[in-house]
Design a protein around this motif. Structure first.
Motif, PDB file in Angstrom:
ATOM      1  N   THR A  81       0.808  -1.219   0.000  1.00 51.65           N
ATOM      2  CA  THR A  81       0.000   0.000   0.000  1.00 51.65           C
ATOM      3  C   THR A  81       0.842   1.270   0.000  1.00 51.65           C
ATOM      4  O   THR A  81       0.300   2.360  -0.193  1.00 51.65           O
ATOM      5  N   THR A 137      -8.326  -8.532   0.419  1.00 50.13           N
ATOM      6  CA  THR A 137      -8.653  -7.135   0.145  1.00 50.13           C
ATOM      7  C   THR A 137      -7.533  -6.237   0.636  1.00 50.13           C
ATOM      8  O   THR A 137      -6.831  -6.571   1.599  1.00 50.13           O
ATOM      9  N   LEU A 183      -6.961  -2.162   1.741  1.00 52.11           N
ATOM     10  CA  LEU A 183      -7.567  -0.879   2.058  1.00 52.11           C
ATOM     11  C   LEU A 183      -6.478   0.174   2.149  1.00 52.11           C
ATOM     12  O   LEU A 183      -5.396  -0.074   2.708  1.00 52.11           O
ATOM     13  N   ARG A 198     -10.249   2.926   2.655  1.00 53.69           N
ATOM     14  CA  ARG A 198     -11.019   2.688   1.430  1.00 53.69           C
ATOM     15  C   ARG A 198     -10.537   1.427   0.736  1.00 53.69           C
ATOM     16  O   ARG A 198      -9.329   1.209   0.598  1.00 53.69           O
ATOM     17  N   THR A 199     -11.445   0.617   0.262  1.00 49.66           N
ATOM     18  CA  THR A 199     -11.083  -0.592  -0.466  1.00 49.66           C
ATOM     19  C   THR A 199     -10.508  -0.219  -1.827  1.00 49.66           C
ATOM     20  O   THR A 199     -11.184   0.424  -2.630  1.00 49.66           O
ATOM     21  N   ARG A 200      -9.257  -0.625  -2.064  1.00 55.81           N
ATOM     22  CA  ARG A 200      -8.602  -0.335  -3.330  1.00 55.81           C
ATOM     23  C   ARG A 200      -8.303  -1.599  -4.131  1.00 55.81           C
ATOM     24  O   ARG A 200      -7.926  -1.507  -5.301  1.00 55.81           O
ATOM     25  N   GLN A 240     -10.003  -5.772  -4.284  1.00 52.22           N
ATOM     26  CA  GLN A 240     -10.869  -6.822  -3.764  1.00 52.22           C
ATOM     27  C   GLN A 240     -10.681  -8.048  -4.654  1.00 52.22           C
ATOM     28  O   GLN A 240     -10.803  -7.957  -5.878  1.00 52.22           O
TER      29      GLN A 240
END
Length: 443
Positions: free
Chosen positions: A139, A430, A432, A436-438, A440
């Motif tokens: 991330t 997933t 996040l 926020r889900t970026r 899936q």
């Protein structure tokens, strides 16, 4: 640089609670210690993420109805990985056959990077690269684009649109590179200053003065890079050092006045607490002492080092010297963006030196340890209150071999080590970013 406030009331949303096996670190684990007090493991707990995308706490009991709940019980929840050295344009040359470092650059890397002068290609490449990171559980990253200003612009814009923590900068390279990949000192400085003004410290973006490596920058360009750092102590530096013996010998011929490869950078003021130097395999005792004193960190790139036959990094020696080590994929010399694959290769590298890398030291180097090395522990790398919710949910095991191994694993380190060794991006459920889900996983 003023700390960014990337999540404002304008982007607020529902409070989110994730249920699963939470694991992060409160400190740096000791080498070789299997039962480490630095590990914070909270099985079957809830991770609370407030409406601004920040960690609001953890708890064992189910939260009240004001929280949107996602039940991942039986799955592992970790902070998002931080890749401290990776090349965005080199997805095009990953898994290319038969070259050591210098041949690799000329045969594969430089031709791929020349194409990033095209703005449309640079934008497509940046989007593809960042989406690939997120699909591997990474991330945040410290990233090389290319020498082209537009490639850095595209990368920053794509990271901003995804809310990601990104450190990057236009590559500096004014010699020993083909046409289309060389800049000049004056234009490079203008480009850097413009990019710094537009992106550095904006939302979750930061600028790194990006020297490709010493051989591809003239002394004048290295001096310019050092001047940028002296003018703004909040800037990062990213470069390569002592990756390959032929490279080290080349640097010695190009810079005869320098005591060592590392000294080339030290003389220009490029070693400081925000400097990230990839590889650092062929360093001597004096170099290690300089690194420790400067506060710079080495990004350990085991997959790349093995694939290109560069050498075996001495992590134990680094710890003894007192400088920080983080983990990095170094794609495309590295063969996967998966941090688990990278860390599993790190175990093998250390085993060749008769050392045993625990899952704790390895995972810490890709989460909290990397954040601390970058001065970002207030924001990323762990589940402390107020940190941004860059979080990934993983299956403990996928496939018959991993599932069988997980069933018989006894204590926590055994389970995590098996997960680190046998899992990859296919285990990711997933990702996040700031809550926020970026990513899936397709059902």
């Amino acid at each position: 640089m003023t700390p960014a406030n990337p999540v404002t009331s304008a982007t607020s949303r529902s409070k989110l609670a994730l249920r699963g096996d939470l694991l992060d670190f409160t400190a740096s684990p000791a080498w070789g210690q299997l039962d480490s007090p630095a590990v914070r493991f909270q099985p079957d707990h809830w991770l609370l993420i407030d409406e601004y995308g920040r960690i609001a706490g953890t708890q064992g009991q189910e939260p009240d109805a004001s929280w949107t709940k996602q039940d991942h019980r039986g799955r592992l929840i970790l902070p998002g990985f931080i890749d401290t050295h990776v090349h965005a344009p080199q997805l095009d040359v990953i898994a290319s056959y038969g070259a050591e470092l210098l041949d690799w650059l000329n045969t594969y890397t430089f031709p791929a990077e020349q194409r990033y002068a095209d703005p449309a290609l640079a934008r497509r490449g940046a989007a593809r690269f960042l989406d690939a990171l997120l699909a591997h559980g990474t991330t945040s990253a410290v990233v090389f684009p290319t020498v082209h200003k537009v490639s850095a612009e595209a990368l920053f814009e794509a990271a901003r649109s995804r809310g990601m923590r990104l450190i990057a900068g236009k590559v500096l390279m004014d010699r020993h590179a083909p046409d289309g990949l060389r800049d000049d000192v004056a234009q490079a400085e203008r480009d850097c200053v413009d990019l710094i003004q537009r992106f550095h410290g904006q939302e979750r973006l930061a600028y790194a003065v990006t020297v490709r490596f010493a051989p591809t920058s003239t002394p004048a360009q290295l001096a310019m890079a050092g001047a940028l750092c002296r003018a703004d102590a909040s800037l990062y530096v990213q470069t390569h050092v002592a990756e390959n013996r032929s490279e080290v010998e080349w640097v010695a011929r190009l810079f005869p006045a320098a005591r060592s490869y590392l000294d080339v950078y030290a003389r220009e003021g490029l070693l400081h607490p925000r400097a990230v130097l990839a590889h650092g395999i062929w360093l001597d005792e004096a170099d290690r002492a300089v690194l420790a004193e400067s506060g710079a960190q080495v990004a350990f790139c085991p997959s790349s080092n093995l694939f290109l036959g560069s050498g075996l990094f001495d992590w134990v020696g680094a710890r003894a010297a007192g400088f920080a080590v983080s983990a990095a994929s170094d794609v495309g010399g590295g063969t996967s963006l998966s941090m688990q694959r990278t860390l599993a290769d790190g175990y093998k590298v250390q085993a060749m030196a008769g050392q045993r890398l625990t899952a704790w030291v390895a995972l810490h180097a890709a989460t909290r340890g990397a954040a601390e090395g970058l001065g970002l522990q207030h924001e990323i790398g762990h589940f402390g209150l107020g940190t941004l919710a860059d979080v990934c949910v993983w299956d403990w095991a996928r496939g018959p071999v991993a599932e069988a191994r997980f069933e018989v694993a006894r204590e926590l380190h055994e389970k995590l080590f098996a997960w680190m060794t046998l899992s990859d991006e296919r285990n990711l459920v997933t990702s996040l970013v700031a809550g926020r889900t970026r990513y899936q996983r397709p059902t």
